[in-house]
Design a protein around this motif. Structure first.
Motif, PDB file in Angstrom:
ATOM      1  N   ARG A 228      -8.986  17.059 -12.978  1.00  0.00           N
ATOM      2  CA  ARG A 228      -8.961  15.649 -13.347  1.00  0.00           C
ATOM      3  C   ARG A 228      -7.798  14.914 -12.692  1.00  0.00           C
ATOM      4  NH1 ARG A 228      -9.645  15.107 -19.735  1.00  0.00           N
ATOM      5  NH2 ARG A 228      -9.952  12.931 -19.063  1.00  0.00           N
ATOM      6  N   GLY A 229      -7.055  15.608 -11.830  1.00  0.00           N
ATOM      7  CA  GLY A 229      -5.905  14.998 -11.200  1.00  0.00           C
ATOM      8  C   GLY A 229      -6.056  14.891  -9.693  1.00  0.00           C
ATOM      9  N   LEU A 230      -4.938  14.537  -9.040  1.00  0.00           N
ATOM     10  CA  LEU A 230      -4.903  14.383  -7.592  1.00  0.00           C
ATOM     11  C   LEU A 230      -3.838  15.306  -7.017  1.00  0.00           C
ATOM     12  CD1 LEU A 230      -5.073  10.491  -7.206  1.00  0.00           C
ATOM     13  CD2 LEU A 230      -6.918  12.124  -6.799  1.00  0.00           C
ATOM     14  N   VAL A 231      -4.139  15.852  -5.845  1.00  0.00           N
ATOM     15  CA  VAL A 231      -3.190  16.702  -5.133  1.00  0.00           C
ATOM     16  C   VAL A 231      -3.052  16.163  -3.715  1.00  0.00           C
ATOM     17  CG1 VAL A 231      -2.720  19.013  -4.254  1.00  0.00           C
ATOM     18  CG2 VAL A 231      -3.782  18.732  -6.497  1.00  0.00           C
ATOM     19  N   LEU A 232      -1.836  16.112  -3.220  1.00  0.00           N
ATOM     20  CA  LEU A 232      -1.599  15.622  -1.867  1.00  0.00           C
ATOM     21  C   LEU A 232      -2.150  16.595  -0.828  1.00  0.00           C
ATOM     22  CD1 LEU A 232       2.087  14.408  -2.278  1.00  0.00           C
ATOM     23  CD2 LEU A 232       0.172  12.939  -1.640  1.00  0.00           C
ATOM     24  N   THR A 233      -2.726  16.060   0.222  1.00  0.00           N
ATOM     25  CA  THR A 233      -3.085  16.849   1.387  1.00  0.00           C
ATOM     26  C   THR A 233      -1.807  17.080   2.207  1.00  0.00           C
ATOM     27  OG1 THR A 233      -3.511  14.908   2.746  1.00  0.00           O
ATOM     28  CG2 THR A 233      -5.352  15.755   1.439  1.00  0.00           C
ATOM     29  N   PRO A 234      -1.837  17.971   3.197  1.00  0.00           N
ATOM     30  CA  PRO A 234      -0.650  18.139   4.054  1.00  0.00           C
ATOM     31  C   PRO A 234      -0.198  16.820   4.690  1.00  0.00           C
ATOM     32  CG  PRO A 234      -2.140  19.968   4.374  1.00  0.00           C
ATOM     33  CD  PRO A 234      -2.868  18.989   3.480  1.00  0.00           C
ATOM     34  N   ALA A 235      -1.161  15.983   5.112  1.00  0.00           N
ATOM     35  CA  ALA A 235      -0.803  14.679   5.675  1.00  0.00           C
ATOM     36  C   ALA A 235      -0.153  13.807   4.605  1.00  0.00           C
ATOM     37  CB  ALA A 235      -2.047  13.992   6.242  1.00  0.00           C
ATOM     38  N   GLY A 236      -0.672  13.886   3.392  1.00  0.00           N
ATOM     39  CA  GLY A 236      -0.095  13.114   2.299  1.00  0.00           C
ATOM     40  C   GLY A 236       1.321  13.543   1.981  1.00  0.00           C
ATOM     41  N   GLU A 237       1.588  14.852   2.039  1.00  0.00           N
ATOM     42  CA  GLU A 237       2.939  15.344   1.775  1.00  0.00           C
ATOM     43  C   GLU A 237       3.915  14.813   2.821  1.00  0.00           C
ATOM     44  OE1 GLU A 237       2.649  19.551   1.649  1.00  0.00           O
ATOM     45  OE2 GLU A 237       1.872  19.624  -0.403  1.00  0.00           O
TER      46      GLU A 237
ATOM     47  N   CYS B 187       8.066   8.213   3.119  1.00  0.00           N
ATOM     48  CA  CYS B 187       8.220   7.053   2.239  1.00  0.00           C
ATOM     49  C   CYS B 187       9.482   7.180   1.395  1.00  0.00           C
ATOM     50  CB  CYS B 187       7.004   6.909   1.326  1.00  0.00           C
ATOM     51  SG  CYS B 187       5.526   6.253   2.133  1.00  0.00           S
ATOM     52  N   ARG B 188       9.718   8.375   0.854  1.00  0.00           N
ATOM     53  CA  ARG B 188      10.914   8.567   0.028  1.00  0.00           C
ATOM     54  C   ARG B 188      12.173   8.299   0.828  1.00  0.00           C
ATOM     55  NH1 ARG B 188       9.489  14.145  -3.323  1.00  0.00           N
ATOM     56  NH2 ARG B 188       8.027  13.194  -4.803  1.00  0.00           N
ATOM     57  N   ARG B 189      12.235   8.839   2.052  1.00  0.00           N
ATOM     58  CA  ARG B 189      13.423   8.608   2.876  1.00  0.00           C
ATOM     59  C   ARG B 189      13.591   7.131   3.190  1.00  0.00           C
ATOM     60  NH1 ARG B 189      11.376  13.254   5.566  1.00  0.00           N
ATOM     61  NH2 ARG B 189      10.495  11.909   7.201  1.00  0.00           N
ATOM     62  N   SER B 190      12.507   6.468   3.543  1.00  0.00           N
ATOM     63  CA  SER B 190      12.585   5.060   3.911  1.00  0.00           C
ATOM     64  C   SER B 190      12.960   4.188   2.724  1.00  0.00           C
ATOM     65  CB  SER B 190      11.232   4.601   4.480  1.00  0.00           C
ATOM     66  OG  SER B 190      10.891   5.317   5.641  1.00  0.00           O
TER      67      SER B 190
ATOM     68  N   ASP C 162       0.834  -1.202   0.000  1.00  0.00           N
ATOM     69  CA  ASP C 162       0.000   0.000   0.000  1.00  0.00           C
ATOM     70  C   ASP C 162       0.874   1.258   0.000  1.00  0.00           C
ATOM     71  OD1 ASP C 162      -2.008  -1.825   0.174  1.00  0.00           O
ATOM     72  OD2 ASP C 162      -2.577  -1.370   2.230  1.00  0.00           O
ATOM     73  N   LEU C 163       1.961   1.220   0.777  1.00  0.00           N
ATOM     74  CA  LEU C 163       2.875   2.361   0.814  1.00  0.00           C
ATOM     75  C   LEU C 163       3.568   2.551  -0.527  1.00  0.00           C
ATOM     76  CD1 LEU C 163       4.423   1.798   4.349  1.00  0.00           C
ATOM     77  CD2 LEU C 163       2.872   3.635   3.687  1.00  0.00           C
ATOM     78  N   ARG C 164       3.925   1.459  -1.190  1.00  0.00           N
ATOM     79  CA  ARG C 164       4.548   1.568  -2.517  1.00  0.00           C
ATOM     80  C   ARG C 164       3.578   2.181  -3.521  1.00  0.00           C
ATOM     81  NH1 ARG C 164       6.542  -3.627  -4.954  1.00  0.00           N
ATOM     82  NH2 ARG C 164       7.480  -2.168  -6.443  1.00  0.00           N
ATOM     83  N   ALA C 165       2.324   1.764  -3.452  1.00  0.00           N
ATOM     84  CA  ALA C 165       1.316   2.315  -4.357  1.00  0.00           C
ATOM     85  C   ALA C 165       1.118   3.804  -4.086  1.00  0.00           C
ATOM     86  CB  ALA C 165      -0.003   1.568  -4.201  1.00  0.00           C
TER      87      ALA C 165
ATOM     88  N   ARG D 125       4.428  10.441  -6.519  1.00  0.00           N
ATOM     89  CA  ARG D 125       5.536  10.845  -7.381  1.00  0.00           C
ATOM     90  C   ARG D 125       5.092  11.059  -8.810  1.00  0.00           C
ATOM     91  NH1 ARG D 125       8.461   6.930  -9.484  1.00  0.00           N
ATOM     92  NH2 ARG D 125       8.047   5.613  -7.658  1.00  0.00           N
ATOM     93  N   LYS D 126       4.205  10.188  -9.304  1.00  0.00           N
ATOM     94  CA  LYS D 126       3.764  10.268 -10.696  1.00  0.00           C
ATOM     95  C   LYS D 126       2.626  11.257 -10.898  1.00  0.00           C
ATOM     96  CE  LYS D 126       6.354   7.091 -12.693  1.00  0.00           C
ATOM     97  NZ  LYS D 126       7.224   7.370 -13.856  1.00  0.00           N
ATOM     98  N   GLY D 127       1.864  11.506  -9.839  1.00  0.00           N
ATOM     99  CA  GLY D 127       0.786  12.474  -9.946  1.00  0.00           C
ATOM    100  C   GLY D 127      -0.537  11.905 -10.405  1.00  0.00           C
ATOM    101  N   SER D 128      -0.600  10.591 -10.637  1.00  0.00           N
ATOM    102  CA  SER D 128      -1.872   9.992 -11.036  1.00  0.00           C
ATOM    103  C   SER D 128      -1.863   8.511 -10.712  1.00  0.00           C
ATOM    104  CB  SER D 128      -2.132  10.179 -12.527  1.00  0.00           C
ATOM    105  OG  SER D 128      -1.346   9.307 -13.309  1.00  0.00           O
ATOM    106  N   VAL D 129      -3.062   7.974 -10.496  1.00  0.00           N
ATOM    107  CA  VAL D 129      -3.200   6.541 -10.211  1.00  0.00           C
ATOM    108  C   VAL D 129      -2.816   5.722 -11.436  1.00  0.00           C
ATOM    109  CG1 VAL D 129      -4.856   4.719  -9.638  1.00  0.00           C
ATOM    110  CG2 VAL D 129      -4.972   6.929  -8.453  1.00  0.00           C
ATOM    111  N   ARG D 130      -3.206   6.195 -12.608  1.00  0.00           N
ATOM    112  CA  ARG D 130      -2.918   5.430 -13.835  1.00  0.00           C
ATOM    113  C   ARG D 130      -1.413   5.300 -14.064  1.00  0.00           C
ATOM    114  NH1 ARG D 130      -6.122   3.655 -17.395  1.00  0.00           N
ATOM    115  NH2 ARG D 130      -7.824   4.959 -16.613  1.00  0.00           N
ATOM    116  N   ALA D 131      -0.675   6.398 -13.873  1.00  0.00           N
ATOM    117  CA  ALA D 131       0.778   6.348 -14.069  1.00  0.00           C
ATOM    118  C   ALA D 131       1.430   5.427 -13.040  1.00  0.00           C
ATOM    119  CB  ALA D 131       1.368   7.752 -13.984  1.00  0.00           C
TER     120      ALA D 131
END
Length: 293
Positions: free
Chosen positions: A59-68, A74-77, A11-14, A20-26
């Motif tokens: 039509r896209g997704l934006v991270l919430t503060p919690a998501g950021e 995740c990137r560091r880990s 789930d964390l990888r997804a 990073r990609k900015g979309s679920v499809r990518a």
């Protein structure tokens, strides 16, 4: 919270791929999964944590503060995992005494890599594996491991630091932008990793013109490229912009002044550097002398 309460790694990888990609499809394409599978994993992760990680924007997704916050963790880990696995593989396979050098992205791209061929020409029998990453060092690191870091974080007693050069920053721009800069009609380019850098620099340079706008970039190497393209004035570390200034691609009208931090070579305490790692460390120190004065 117990470790057994952590979300599933899949789930964390997804999530990290989607952020990073900015979309679920990518993200689905990268992970070789279906769009629905990635969506399910994102929903399960959000439910497990109890917060919304994305919000829709057009039509896209934006991270919430919690998501950021979770994206950065995740990137560091994941970077730490990759470095550790690389070190283990190198140790197990004994790859021709290879030296693993971990270096921050922007420093690697704009200072180290353009010079590394000189080391290889002088020491053709030494193999260097470059690992790009920044921040705290959690890898196992033996005698063939070095990390080049800006020392803006704490290090415990597992590590030894060899100081290299101070961090010196200053505004850089193409020559044609100088008049707009002097008039205060310029866009200040800043990085998301150092959002307060311009405020700190302007506070110590009362005679400097103030920008009319600020624009954030993810990394310093992107910021310097944007400055070279005439998109604004970047507040850049000397180590990142030195070749562009020396080559007259950029001008630095205020020069570069110390921000109080510095760079160093970090290696494992209590473990002697291998002969090849020592050669690389000595070469890096020699190359860094040009950035000291």
């Amino acid at each position: 919270m117990k470790r057994s309460d952590l979300p599933y790694l899949d789930d964390l990888r997804a999530f990290e791929a989607t952020a990073r990609k900015g979309s679920v499809r990518a993200a689905a394409d990268e992970l070789a999964l279906t769009h629905a599978a990635v969506s399910r994993r994102l929903s399960r992760l959000s439910e497990a944590i109890g917060v919304q990680l994305f919000r829709k924007a057009g039509r896209g997704l934006v991270l919430t503060p919690a998501g950021e916050s979770l994206r950065d963790a995740c990137r560091r880990s994941f970077d730490d995992l990759l470095r550790t696995i690389t070190l283990i593989r190198n140790s197990e396979n004994n790859r021709d005494r290879a030296v693993v050098l971990s270096c921050e992205r922007s420093v690697a791209m704009r200072w180290l890599i353009p010079r590394l061929s000189r080391f290889e020409d002088t020491h053709p029998d030494v193999t260097v594996h470059l690992s790009v990453g920044g921040g705290p060092i959690d890898g196992q690191g033996g005698g063939a491991f070095l990390a080049l870091r800006r020392l803006d974080f704490a290090l415990d007693d597992r590590w030894v630091v060899q100081p290299l050069f101070p961090e010196r920053v200053g505004p850089v721009m193409i020559k044609d932008m100088r008049a707009s800069f002097d008039a205060g009609d310029y866009v200040a380019l800043v990085t998301k990793t150092r959002p307060g850098a311009w405020d700190q620099w302007l506070a110590s340079h009362a005679d400097a013109p103030r920008p009319r706008e600020r624009r954030a970039m993810d990394h310093h190497f992107l910021m310097v490229e944007a400055a070279c393209a005439g998109l604004g004035v970047g507040l850049s570390p000397l180590v990142v912009a030195t070749d562009d200034v020396d080559g007259n691609r950029l001008v630095a009208p205020f020069g570069f002044s110390s921000d109080g931090s510095g760079y160093g070579l970090v290696h494992r305490a209590g473990v002697a550097l291998s002969p090849d790692a020592q050669l690389l460390a000595d070469w890096i120190r020699s190359e860094g002398k040009a950035l000291v004065s």
